[in-house]
Design a protein around this motif. Sequence first.
Motif, short mmCIF file in Angstrom:
data_model
loop_
_atom_site.label_atom_id
_atom_site.label_comp_id
_atom_site.label_asym_id
_atom_site.label_seq_id
_atom_site.Cartn_x
_atom_site.Cartn_y
_atom_site.Cartn_z
N ARG A 110 1.44 -1.08 -0.23
CA ARG A 110 0.13 -0.16 0.41
C ARG A 110 1.05 1.36 -0.17
N LEU A 111 0.49 2.06 -0.88
CA LEU A 111 1.56 3.40 -0.76
C LEU A 111 0.75 4.82 -0.44
N ILE A 112 1.45 5.62 0.58
CA ILE A 112 0.64 6.99 0.64
C ILE A 112 1.71 8.16 0.20
N ALA A 113 0.24 8.22 -0.44
CA ALA A 113 1.29 9.86 -1.55
C ALA A 113 0.74 11.07 -1.05
N LEU A 114 2.20 12.46 -0.29
CA LEU A 114 1.53 12.85 0.30
C LEU A 114 1.79 14.34 -0.05
N LEU A 115 0.97 15.37 -0.76
CA LEU A 115 0.86 16.59 -1.74
C LEU A 115 0.46 17.61 -1.11
N ARG A 116 1.92 18.12 -1.36
CA ARG A 116 1.98 19.66 -1.40
C ARG A 116 1.48 20.66 -2.23
N ASP A 117 0.84 22.10 -1.68
CA ASP A 117 0.82 23.31 -2.70
C ASP A 117 2.51 23.33 -3.42
N PRO A 118 2.21 23.17 -4.87
CA PRO A 118 3.80 22.38 -5.48
C PRO A 118 4.60 24.01 -5.24
N ILE A 119 4.33 24.90 -5.41
CA ILE A 119 4.69 26.57 -4.96
C ILE A 119 4.77 26.56 -3.81
N ASP A 120 4.58 26.71 -3.08
CA ASP A 120 5.06 26.63 -1.61
C ASP A 120 6.42 24.86 -1.08
N ARG A 121 5.83 24.04 -1.72
CA ARG A 121 6.72 22.84 -2.21
C ARG A 121 7.89 23.30 -2.25
N ALA A 122 8.03 23.83 -3.43
CA ALA A 122 9.53 24.17 -4.18
C ALA A 122 9.81 25.40 -3.57
N TYR A 123 9.82 26.28 -2.79
CA TYR A 123 10.19 27.33 -2.20
C TYR A 123 10.77 26.84 -0.65
N SER A 124 9.95 25.73 -0.38
CA SER A 124 10.44 24.92 1.23
C SER A 124 11.50 23.98 0.93
N ASN A 125 11.58 23.62 -0.12
CA ASN A 125 12.85 22.45 -0.65
C ASN A 125 13.79 23.77 -1.56
N TRP A 126 14.13 25.17 -1.87
CA TRP A 126 15.04 25.31 -1.99
C TRP A 126 15.49 25.97 -0.43
N MET A 127 14.53 26.70 0.16
CA MET A 127 15.37 27.27 1.95
C MET A 127 15.13 26.02 2.59
N HIS A 128 15.00 24.64 2.64
CA HIS A 128 16.09 23.68 2.93
C HIS A 128 17.33 23.67 2.62
N LEU A 129 17.87 23.43 1.16
CA LEU A 129 19.08 23.68 0.81
C LEU A 129 19.90 25.00 1.26
N TRP A 130 19.42 26.26 0.81
CA TRP A 130 19.07 27.72 1.48
C TRP A 130 20.45 27.45 2.15
N CYS A 131 19.01 27.19 3.46
CA CYS A 131 20.05 27.80 5.01
C CYS A 131 20.47 26.55 5.43
N ASP A 132 20.65 24.81 4.90
CA ASP A 132 21.70 24.37 5.42
C ASP A 132 23.29 24.93 4.40
N GLY A 133 23.52 25.44 4.20
CA GLY A 133 24.56 25.75 3.11
C GLY A 133 24.78 25.27 2.07
N LEU A 134 23.68 24.56 1.71
CA LEU A 134 24.44 23.99 0.17
C LEU A 134 23.92 24.41 -1.82
N GLU A 135 22.61 25.66 -1.42
CA GLU A 135 22.03 26.08 -1.78
C GLU A 135 23.24 27.77 -2.22
N PRO A 136 23.48 27.49 -3.50
CA PRO A 136 24.35 28.60 -3.54
C PRO A 136 23.82 29.56 -4.67
N VAL A 137 22.31 29.57 -4.66
CA VAL A 137 21.67 30.91 -5.15
C VAL A 137 20.71 31.61 -4.25
N ALA A 138 20.96 32.71 -3.87
CA ALA A 138 20.13 33.08 -2.96
C ALA A 138 19.15 33.60 -3.27
#
Length: 318
Positions: A110-138
């Motif tokens: 059985r599979l559970i797919a948890l979905l989030r507003d794709p723009i909010d998801r992308a922004y959170s994704n970028w924020m995660h990498l930026w705040c960890d110092g891995l994303e080089p683009v501010a």
Amino acid sequence: MTRSLQPDFLIIGAPKAGTTALHAALAQHPQVFSTTPKEPKYWLCDDAPPPAWSGPGDKHSQQEWFWRRRDYERLFEPARPDQVRGESTAFYLWNTGAHRRIGEALPEVRLIALLRDPIDRAYSNWMHLWCDGLEPVADFEAAFALQDQRVEDGWAPFWRYADLGRYGEQLEHLYRYVDPARVLVLRYRELVDEPTATLDRACRFLGIDEGVVDSVPRDNLRNFVEPGLRSDVLGPVVRAGARLGQFAPPEVWRRASAPLVRRLQAGGGHRPKLSAEARERLVPHFADDVALLSRLTGQDFADWISTESRGSFSERSA
């Protein structure tokens, strides 16, 4: 009869859509066994090492993949006979090869797919990498626009800010290999706004007792790192260390990098919401896929093409 050492359920996505919170919540249920680590990534592989991704920190994280079947099966050995067994790898929803492997090898899963507003998801994704110092683009939109170049350069899936949020295409492909009746689609907002009812839905879907788990752990929110001298100085050091981290066990780099990342995030505040103007510019990247998702699931996702940013887990739950 001895059960095979395989999962009974998988939380398959999407990244930054609450999969960690759902995994942690279900792990509190006495009838559930959840793997440690949460995200072994086995079904992304064909019993072969992961691809040699080349983005910041990618080679370090690849060491944590469980690509050998025997190592993956050992994760389920501690489960009791009366427990349903599961793991949570958010990239399974995005990865088309995983759809085939799961469909062929796990005909009852059985599979559970948890979905989030794709723009909010992308922004959170970028924020995660930026705040960890891995994303080089501010700037988020500038980083979002670099996806195709980064794919061409061999960066790992977590850098695909747009592609990871095209859930309609992903589910449409998944349904070729897995009966939709074995897939539960949940929304991130349901997990935040109605945790008890949403967890009961998940338990009912898994065939375990409802009313046992009624809360969702808060996400591990990172302090926002303001672009400036701190990020200009410490960000490159983190990325250089991540490159060197590929030559050491993952736990060594995590311990070594923790003080540096804490210093990078020191003094930071809560992340700013994405502006309505930015959302308006990004909506066209997802509007067609949101319509497809609505047709596939029979659910209304029209709020995802609005200009309103709904913020982080902590903001919404507050």
